[in-house]
Design a protein around this motif. Structure first.
Motif, PDB file in Angstrom:
ATOM      1  N   SER A  95       0.851  -1.185   0.000  1.00  0.00           N
ATOM      2  CA  SER A  95       0.000   0.000   0.000  1.00  0.00           C
ATOM      3  C   SER A  95       0.888   1.236   0.000  1.00  0.00           C
ATOM      4  O   SER A  95       2.033   1.201   0.442  1.00  0.00           O
ATOM      5  CB  SER A  95      -0.959   0.010   1.192  1.00  0.00           C
ATOM      6  OG  SER A  95      -0.247   0.091   2.400  1.00  0.00           O
ATOM      7  N   THR A  97       0.557   4.107   1.658  1.00  0.00           N
ATOM      8  CA  THR A  97       0.854   4.684   2.972  1.00  0.00           C
ATOM      9  C   THR A  97       0.460   3.693   4.051  1.00  0.00           C
ATOM     10  O   THR A  97      -0.040   2.610   3.773  1.00  0.00           O
ATOM     11  CB  THR A  97       0.079   5.991   3.201  1.00  0.00           C
ATOM     12  OG1 THR A  97      -1.315   5.665   3.356  1.00  0.00           O
ATOM     13  CG2 THR A  97       0.253   6.952   2.045  1.00  0.00           C
ATOM     14  N   SER A 102      -5.820   3.128   3.516  1.00  0.00           N
ATOM     15  CA  SER A 102      -4.999   2.970   2.323  1.00  0.00           C
ATOM     16  C   SER A 102      -5.219   1.591   1.716  1.00  0.00           C
ATOM     17  O   SER A 102      -5.056   0.577   2.385  1.00  0.00           O
ATOM     18  CB  SER A 102      -3.523   3.152   2.681  1.00  0.00           C
ATOM     19  OG  SER A 102      -2.730   3.131   1.527  1.00  0.00           O
TER      20      SER A 102
END
Lengths: 115, 114
Positions: A95, A97, A102
């Motif tokens: 992902s 963040t 997210s």
């Protein structure tokens, strides 16, 4: 945009042997996850990295499993020695963040069979 | 015990019929809620997610889900199923106070009959 890459796609080993899986996350994704999916169950987190640091490895069987993410990009997950109960699909996800909203993008997985 | 429950292991639906897949969670606070689909030999794909706000969430491929706080449920629906929807569906949560890793239910396998 290239997705999460994993190799190998399939692996068959005998118990007590060692095995390694490789994951290349989406470019620019700081967070990387390894999940274990046993047949008939949902995926379960093994370890989470943020860049090259471990965020959560509480469910990783550390006596036999190890993982690293050198340089904060690719990651390898190793099992040594393997047991029959390690037969599963190992999924890598990444992902952008660490935010809880997210989206995680999953690779196709590595199917491990331990005989 | 804290968990994500998908009560139906396997569902068969006729093509063109409506679909509802059930998901219940048992956590103190409302977690972030997700539905993923897994087709054979492919990775998990996010269908939709709920964090807050409107309790009816629209996703990809014509799917929607409704969050019901009183029932601790987040059921997935589709008004008309296509043969290509046959796959395994997973409900998942992220706990607000416990990081960002997904906690998955055991999944529901959807078969579509012609």
């Amino acid at each position: 945009e290239a997705g999460v890459a994993q190799s190998p796609r399939y692996k068959i080993i005998e118990k007590r042997q060692s095995v390694a899986f490789w994951c290349n996350p989406i470019s620019g994704h700081a967070t990387l996850y390894w999940y274990q999916q046993i047949l008939g169950q949902g995926p379960k987190l093994l370890i989470q990295f943020q860049n090259n640091g471990v965020v959560d490895d509480s469910q990783l069987p550390k006596d036999r499993f190890s993982a690293e993410r050198l340089k904060g990009v690719d990651s390898t997950l190793k099992i040594q020695p393997a047991k029959l109960e390690d037969s599963a699909v190992y999924l890598c996800a990444s992902s952008f963040t660490t935010g809880q909203g997210s989206e995680q993008y999953f690779g196709p997985g590595t199917r491990l069979t331990v005989t | 015990a804290q968990s994500v429950t998908q009560p139906d292991i396997h569902i068969t639906v006729s093509e063109g019929a409506s679909l509802e897949l059930r998901c219940n969670y048992s956590y103190g606070a409302t977690p972030y809620l997700f539905w993923y689909v897994q087709s054979p030999g492919q990775g998990l794909q996010l269908l939709l997610k709920y964090f807050s706000g409107d309790t009816l969430v629209q996703g990809i491929k014509g799917f929607e889900a409704e969050f019901k706080r009183s029932q601790s449920s987040f059921n997935l629906r589709k008004p008309s199923v296509h043969w290509s929807d046959a796959a395994e569906y997973f409900c998942a949560v992220v706990l607000n106070q416990a990081g960002t890793a997904l906690i998955f239910g055991k999944g529901t396998t959807l078969s579509v009959s012609s």
